[in-house]
Design a protein around this motif. Structure first.
Motif, PDB file in Angstrom:
ATOM      1  N   PHE A 127       1.667   5.887  17.546  1.00  9.09           N
ATOM      2  CA  PHE A 127       1.996   5.405  15.883  1.00  9.09           C
ATOM      3  C   PHE A 127       0.893   5.151  15.455  1.00  9.09           C
ATOM      4  O   PHE A 127       0.369   4.649  14.547  1.00  9.09           O
ATOM      5  CB  PHE A 127       3.162   4.166  16.033  1.00  9.09           C
ATOM      6  N   GLU A 128       0.058   3.977  15.728  1.00 11.95           N
ATOM      7  CA  GLU A 128      -1.326   3.039  15.997  1.00 11.95           C
ATOM      8  C   GLU A 128      -2.349   4.666  15.885  1.00 11.95           C
ATOM      9  O   GLU A 128      -2.655   3.748  14.951  1.00 11.95           O
ATOM     10  CB  GLU A 128      -1.595   2.010  17.087  1.00 11.95           C
ATOM     11  N   TYR A 129      -2.791   5.141  16.898  1.00 14.58           N
ATOM     12  CA  TYR A 129      -3.507   6.427  16.419  1.00 14.58           C
ATOM     13  C   TYR A 129      -3.143   6.846  15.281  1.00 14.58           C
ATOM     14  O   TYR A 129      -3.925   6.834  14.637  1.00 14.58           O
ATOM     15  CB  TYR A 129      -3.675   7.181  17.769  1.00 14.58           C
ATOM     16  N   ASN A 130      -2.203   7.782  14.786  1.00 17.18           N
ATOM     17  CA  ASN A 130      -1.795   7.664  13.566  1.00 17.18           C
ATOM     18  C   ASN A 130      -2.186   7.446  12.022  1.00 17.18           C
ATOM     19  O   ASN A 130      -2.913   8.057  11.604  1.00 17.18           O
ATOM     20  CB  ASN A 130      -0.335   8.061  13.886  1.00 17.18           C
ATOM     21  N   PHE A 131      -1.681   6.431  12.275  1.00 11.99           N
ATOM     22  CA  PHE A 131      -1.695   5.145  11.515  1.00 11.99           C
ATOM     23  C   PHE A 131      -3.248   4.717  11.241  1.00 11.99           C
ATOM     24  O   PHE A 131      -3.609   5.116   9.561  1.00 11.99           O
ATOM     25  CB  PHE A 131      -1.184   4.127  11.379  1.00 11.99           C
ATOM     26  N   ASN A 132      -3.701   4.318  12.148  1.00 15.49           N
ATOM     27  CA  ASN A 132      -5.212   4.616  11.948  1.00 15.49           C
ATOM     28  C   ASN A 132      -6.730   5.333  11.694  1.00 15.49           C
ATOM     29  O   ASN A 132      -6.909   4.930  10.854  1.00 15.49           O
ATOM     30  CB  ASN A 132      -5.913   3.862  13.383  1.00 15.49           C
ATOM     31  N   LYS A 133      -6.176   6.772  11.711  1.00  8.57           N
ATOM     32  CA  LYS A 133      -6.715   7.578  11.785  1.00  8.57           C
ATOM     33  C   LYS A 133      -6.962   7.885  10.283  1.00  8.57           C
ATOM     34  O   LYS A 133      -6.964   8.493   9.260  1.00  8.57           O
ATOM     35  CB  LYS A 133      -6.187   8.994  12.608  1.00  8.57           C
ATOM     36  N   ASN A 134      -5.121   8.281   9.835  1.00  7.32           N
ATOM     37  CA  ASN A 134      -4.864   8.366   8.633  1.00  7.32           C
ATOM     38  C   ASN A 134      -4.616   7.281   7.613  1.00  7.32           C
ATOM     39  O   ASN A 134      -4.417   7.951   6.499  1.00  7.32           O
ATOM     40  CB  ASN A 134      -3.693   9.419   8.859  1.00  7.32           C
ATOM     41  N   ASN A 135      -5.170   6.223   7.649  1.00  7.17           N
ATOM     42  CA  ASN A 135      -5.156   5.042   6.873  1.00  7.17           C
ATOM     43  C   ASN A 135      -6.225   4.494   7.451  1.00  7.17           C
ATOM     44  O   ASN A 135      -6.158   3.262   6.704  1.00  7.17           O
ATOM     45  CB  ASN A 135      -4.272   4.644   7.326  1.00  7.17           C
ATOM     46  N   THR A 136      -7.227   4.851   6.602  1.00  4.38           N
ATOM     47  CA  THR A 136      -8.992   4.297   7.162  1.00  4.38           C
ATOM     48  C   THR A 136      -9.239   3.701   6.022  1.00  4.38           C
ATOM     49  O   THR A 136      -8.816   3.658   4.460  1.00  4.38           O
ATOM     50  CB  THR A 136      -9.868   5.563   6.651  1.00  4.38           C
ATOM     51  N   ASP A 137     -10.139   2.981   5.806  1.00  5.57           N
ATOM     52  CA  ASP A 137     -10.738   1.928   4.595  1.00  5.57           C
ATOM     53  C   ASP A 137     -10.966   3.262   2.947  1.00  5.57           C
ATOM     54  O   ASP A 137     -10.558   2.695   2.523  1.00  5.57           O
ATOM     55  CB  ASP A 137     -11.512   1.370   4.760  1.00  5.57           C
ATOM     56  N   GLY A 138     -11.931   4.007   3.355  1.00  5.94           N
ATOM     57  CA  GLY A 138     -12.069   5.026   2.386  1.00  5.94           C
ATOM     58  C   GLY A 138     -10.860   5.435   1.778  1.00  5.94           C
ATOM     59  O   GLY A 138     -11.742   6.412   0.697  1.00  5.94           O
ATOM     60  N   LEU A 139      -9.907   5.215   1.865  1.00  2.00           N
ATOM     61  CA  LEU A 139      -8.056   5.715   1.048  1.00  2.00           C
ATOM     62  C   LEU A 139      -8.264   5.302  -0.306  1.00  2.00           C
ATOM     63  O   LEU A 139      -8.006   4.105   0.404  1.00  2.00           O
ATOM     64  CB  LEU A 139      -7.121   5.994   2.270  1.00  2.00           C
ATOM     65  N   VAL A 140      -7.977   5.578  -0.742  1.00  2.00           N
ATOM     66  CA  VAL A 140      -7.650   4.988  -2.182  1.00  2.00           C
ATOM     67  C   VAL A 140      -5.759   4.976  -1.953  1.00  2.00           C
ATOM     68  O   VAL A 140      -5.342   3.994  -2.937  1.00  2.00           O
ATOM     69  CB  VAL A 140      -7.696   6.228  -3.379  1.00  2.00           C
ATOM     70  N   ASP A 141      -5.633   5.866  -2.036  1.00  2.00           N
ATOM     71  CA  ASP A 141      -3.940   5.455  -1.247  1.00  2.00           C
ATOM     72  C   ASP A 141      -3.455   4.750   0.130  1.00  2.00           C
ATOM     73  O   ASP A 141      -2.965   5.121   0.633  1.00  2.00           O
ATOM     74  CB  ASP A 141      -2.777   6.570  -2.149  1.00  2.00           C
ATOM     75  N   LYS A 142      -3.674   3.896   0.237  1.00  2.00           N
ATOM     76  CA  LYS A 142      -3.785   2.584   1.733  1.00  2.00           C
ATOM     77  C   LYS A 142      -2.291   2.777   1.616  1.00  2.00           C
ATOM     78  O   LYS A 142      -1.808   2.239   1.422  1.00  2.00           O
ATOM     79  CB  LYS A 142      -4.930   1.700   2.334  1.00  2.00           C
TER      80      LYS A 142
END
Length: 475
Positions: free
Chosen positions: A39-54
């Motif tokens: 879960f962490e692997y996917n969450f961290n990969k798809n929820n990076t600091d650059g995303l507007v909609d974190k």
């Protein structure tokens, strides 16, 4: 023996409990556990600091459940048994795995060997960076033609002697188009890398010095030496050498050699694919990030195929419900500014402007292109056209002729001075779903996908363990 068996069983249970404590299960989907690490692997990969909609961990958990549900549906539909899926998955996987089979020392030796060949090729010489002005002499040139070309290069040389800028003259007069745009500048070169006549002159110059015109086997040159330097050390050049060898396919060739060797040592009992499967399993057991990357390839392909079959393609072809969806949600597609649906066309002859309009007046819009091709462009292109939905600013001529935009100016097309429009101005919004087809299809697909997910949630059991979820990125 019984006592030993009990001891081993107890030890195994202890290790299992330790593993679960170290990597607890955060959810189960269709009875299959999802460890925190996945879960962490996917969450961290798809929820990076650059995303507007974190997303928060809890919000992302719901999205991840939906992801897993689609994968489960694909597995139930046996999409993983399709040869097309297996081939595509192996292609993705092998791009990651094959280079990892090459020992670092082997690639290091290849880089070192390449550098040693570079050193040997220099034969003790420095590298030089020349620039040149080139006038081509055709192989079939007569004496008169060659004399004319000689006069041209001599006149350029005279201008240089008079203080003209070398780079500027190269841009204007050099017939080596690739270097002319850079002021005649060539890459750094060593011995035996170019024409002998050119190389001899380049190495005879001091930095900043310009040669007299000279003739090579391809034409006349004037050379200026921009720089001279010894070859950089291996450590300095190693990153460039690695990139070059990678671009030349060296890692793939080395991986093929490794796989061939492993196959031979197995007594030809295992195919390359079997060995790759085994090596993937081994490498993934050693590297959690790699394990989840490979799983991401696998599950992502399954999800795409399942959604494409069950949702996206059917929705795209469901014209009846696309019309219904558009009518129901028409207010969502309202426009603040008028649009023009139709075409703008350009004619070589003024008489064709009315002729085109007459030919298309009662025809279906989808037939316009074919009618223009048959009636006006059969032998030569007399009419050019562009047909689509235009908004203000898309085309200055549409702004003038159809949308009547203040301040807009006509921009005639070269060789086609007469412009006209044919179509309809839509002031408040689209008249038909096809006017905004991309948006309508996308929105309808989203609606159908949401409905599909709700069906999957009623079909498969989902358990989320809130206490374990709270430890994500917090342990």
């Amino acid at each position: 023996m019984k006592r030993i068996a009990v001891f081993v069983t107890s030890l195994s249970m202890s290790l299992l409990c330790m593993a679960q404590a170290d990597d607890p299960v955060v959810m189960k989907v269709n009875g299959k556990p999802v460890p925190r690490s996945e879960f962490e692997y996917n969450f961290n990969k798809n929820n990076t600091d650059g995303l507007v909609d974190k997303k928060s961990v809890r919000d992302y958990a719901d999205l991840f459940v939906n992801y897993k549900l689609k994968v489960e549906a694909a597995l139930d539909d046996k999409l993983d048994t399709l040869s097309s899926f297996q081939q595509e998955f192996r292609t993705y996987r092998d791009q990651q795995i094959r280079p990892m089979l090459v020992p670092h020392s082997v690639m290091e030796n290849e880089c070192r060997a390449y550098y040693d060949r570079l050193v040997a090729s220099l034969q003790g010489h420095d590298l030089v960076q020349p620039a040149h002005i080139f006038v081509r002499v055709p192989q079939t040139a007569t004496a008169d033609v060659q004399a004319t070309l000689k006069q041209r290069i001599d006149s350029i040389y005279t201008a240089l002697q008079g203080g003209a800028d070398f780079a500027e003259l190269a841009r204007k007069h050099s017939e080596d188009v690739q270097t002319a745009v850079r002021g005649g500048q060539l890459p750094w070169i060593g011995p035996n890398q170019t024409l002998k006549e050119f190389e001899d002159v380049a190495y005879s110059l001091q930095v900043g010095q310009t040669s007299q015109p000279f003739l090579s086997t391809v034409g006349y040159h004037i050379v200026k030496l921009l720089g001279r330097k010894p070859l950089e050390s291996y450590d300095e050049l190693k990153p460039q050498i690695e990139r070059y060898l990678e671009n030349q396919g060296m890692p793939e060739r080395l991986a093929a050699q490794v796989l061939d060797s492993l196959s031979r040592h197995s007594g030809a009992q295992k195919s390359v694919e079997q060995i790759l499967d085994e090596e993937t399993e081994r490498l993934c057991a050693e590297d959690t990030e790699l394990k989840y990357l490979v799983k991401e390839y696998h599950d992502g392909l399954l999800l795409y195929e399942e959604c494409n079959r069950q949702v996206w393609e059917p929705a795209l072809k469901d014209t009846t419900n696309l019309v219904r969806y558009f009518k129901k949600n028409k207010k969502n597609y309202a426009w603040k500014e008028p649009h023009f649906r139709g075409m703008i066309y350009y004619c070589k002859n003024a008489s064709d402007v009315k002729a085109v309009k007459k030919a298309l007046k009662k025809a279906d819009e989808k037939d316009w292109t074919n009618i223009v091709r048959e009636k006006f462009n059969k032998d030569s292109v007399m009419v050019r056209m562009e047909r689509r939905m235009f908004k203000q600013g898309d085309n200055p001529n549409v702004d003038v002729l159809a949308l009547k935009t203040k301040g807009a100016k006509l921009t005639p097309m070269p060789d086609y001075p007469y412009a006209a429009v044919l179509g309809k101005v839509l002031k408040k919004g689209p008249a038909e779903w096809t006017d905004v087809s991309n948006q309508v299809v996308s929105d309808y697909q989203h609606e159908q996908e949401d409905a599909f997910v709700q069906k999957l949630r009623s079909r498969y059991e989902v358990e989320i363990y809130e206490d374990a979820l709270k430890t994500v990125n917090n342990h």
